[in-house]
Design an enzyme around this catalytic site. Structure first.
Site, short mmCIF file in Angstrom:
data_model
loop_
_atom_site.label_atom_id
_atom_site.label_comp_id
_atom_site.label_asym_id
_atom_site.label_seq_id
_atom_site.Cartn_x
_atom_site.Cartn_y
_atom_site.Cartn_z
N ARG A 56 0.95 -1.34 -0.02
CA ARG A 56 -0.11 0.06 -0.02
C ARG A 56 0.92 1.43 -0.06
O ARG A 56 0.52 2.42 -0.54
CB ARG A 56 -0.74 0.11 1.28
N ASP A 89 -2.96 8.02 3.06
CA ASP A 89 -1.98 8.73 1.95
C ASP A 89 -1.54 10.18 2.29
O ASP A 89 -2.42 10.84 3.20
CB ASP A 89 -2.71 8.28 0.60
N HIS A 104 -6.09 8.38 11.37
CA HIS A 104 -5.72 7.06 11.44
C HIS A 104 -4.18 6.69 11.11
O HIS A 104 -3.87 5.79 10.66
CB HIS A 104 -6.42 6.21 10.26
N1 APR Z 1 -15.82 9.43 -5.13
C1 APR Z 1 -16.81 9.67 -4.04
N2 APR Z 1 -17.01 8.57 -3.11
C2 APR Z 1 -16.53 7.38 -3.45
C3 APR Z 1 -15.45 7.17 -4.60
C4 APR Z 1 -15.32 8.34 -5.26
N3 APR Z 1 -14.51 8.05 -6.62
N4 APR Z 1 -15.32 5.89 -4.53
C5 APR Z 1 -15.79 5.26 -3.86
N5 APR Z 1 -16.68 6.21 -2.97
C6 APR Z 1 -17.23 6.25 -1.79
C7 APR Z 1 -17.96 4.88 -1.50
O1 APR Z 1 -19.33 4.84 -2.03
C8 APR Z 1 -17.87 4.50 0.11
O2 APR Z 1 -19.10 5.05 0.70
O3 APR Z 1 -16.06 5.99 -0.65
C9 APR Z 1 -16.50 5.34 0.61
C10 APR Z 1 -15.53 4.53 0.99
O4 APR Z 1 -15.90 3.85 2.30
P1 APR Z 1 -15.08 2.84 2.98
O5 APR Z 1 -14.51 1.93 1.88
O6 APR Z 1 -15.73 2.30 4.01
O7 APR Z 1 -13.84 3.58 3.39
P2 APR Z 1 -13.78 4.81 4.50
O8 APR Z 1 -15.03 5.30 4.87
O9 APR Z 1 -12.51 5.61 4.27
O10 APR Z 1 -13.36 3.92 5.73
C11 APR Z 1 -12.82 4.54 7.02
O11 APR Z 1 -12.20 2.31 7.78
O12 APR Z 1 -10.83 0.39 7.78
C12 APR Z 1 -10.91 1.71 8.38
O13 APR Z 1 -9.13 2.86 8.49
C13 APR Z 1 -9.86 2.19 7.60
O14 APR Z 1 -9.86 4.85 7.21
C14 APR Z 1 -10.69 3.63 6.93
C15 APR Z 1 -11.90 3.68 7.69
#
Ligand code: APR
Length: 225
Positions: A56, A89, A104
């Site tokens: 990553r 990142d 985080h």
């Molecule tokens: N533009 C806007 N939204 C997007 C895009 C995009 N191009 N691609 C994906 N998404 C949205 C998805 O719909 C989803 O709701 O981003 C969200 C990502 O959600 P997660 O995968 O759950 O990630 P995140 O919310 O950042 O997770 C939070 O979980 O495991 C921990 O430490 C990890 O910081 C992370 C935390």
């Protein structure tokens, strides 16, 4: 100067080619976070965890800030902007945002398992577990694993409560305590969520469903005009 607090998640960096966690190709869809992102996982198999974060780290190092990251940085020409990110990142910083709190942790940095104040920037390079930290500890990722305390939370609470505008981008709002920050946004504040999928809305938030790189720049242009 009017204050904007941004709360970002992995969806903001999806446009840079970095994986999200719970989406169709999400990191936690393909692999069990309990075997990769917990202190117990590290104790059980430090080599597996090290390889996961090495992979990553290289991807994040080689990624470029997106139009969305750059638009957020442009907000600083007229607003006092505090970025609160769940992302590890450094694309916000590389886009030019100057106040970024990583709840985080930071992927490119590692710290000693002995004395956490011994840190090292890897510049995208892999950690070799055979190489010990100066204090005899092992170099572990300087990120927050499940079960570990988040960083900068008080600062994040203050920024959320003080904001005239709150802008949430690219997060499923499923991870606590980070997601609970949104409840601190003031009633009178302008509150917007940009997300590719609908999310459970906190009171007063407007939801814009779409890609961050499509939806964020026009909103920023509107706020700057
Ligand atoms: N533009 C806007 N939204 C997007 C895009 C995009 N191009 N691609 C994906 N998404 C949205 C998805 O719909 C989803 O709701 O981003 C969200 C990502 O959600 P997660 O995968 O759950 O990630 P995140 O919310 O950042 O997770 C939070 O979980 O495991 C921990 O430490 C990890 O910081 C992370 C935390």
């Amino acid at each position: 100067m009017s204050r904007i607090t941004v709360f970002s998640g992995s969806g903001l960096s999806a446009g840079a080619g970095l994986a999200t966690f719970r989406g169709p190709n999400g990191l936690w869809r393909q692999r069990d976070p309990m075997t990769l992102a917990t202190p117990e996982a590290w104790r059980a198999d430090p080599q597996l965890v090290t390889e996961f974060y090495n992979e990553r780290r290289a991807l994040a190092w080689n990624a470029q800030p997106t139009e969305a990251h750059l638009a957020l940085a442009r907000l600083e020409t007229r607003f006092d902007v505090q970025i609160i990110t769940q992302n590890v990142d450094d694309l916000h910083e590389r886009a030019g945002s100057s106040k970024v709190t990583h709840l985080h942790g930071v992927l490119d940095r590692v710290r000693s398992t002995q004395d956490a104040s011994h840190k090292r920037w890897m510049r995208g390079q892999p950690v070799d577990l055979d190489e010990q930290a100066p204090d005899g500890g092992q170099w572990r990722p300087d990120v927050v694993w499940f079960g570990e305390p988040v960083l900068g939370f008080t600062e994040a609470e203050t920024a959320m409560a003080a904001a005239d505008k709150v802008l949430v981008v690219g997060t499923s709002l499923t991870v606590q305590p980070a997601a609970s920050l949104l409840t601190l946004a003031a009633d009178k504040a302008t509150k917007v969520i940009i997300n590719a999928d609908p999310v459970t809305l906190n009171a007063g938030f407007e939801l814009i469903v779409g890609q961050a790189d499509d939806c964020l720049p026009p909103l920023v242009t509107q706020w700057l005009s």
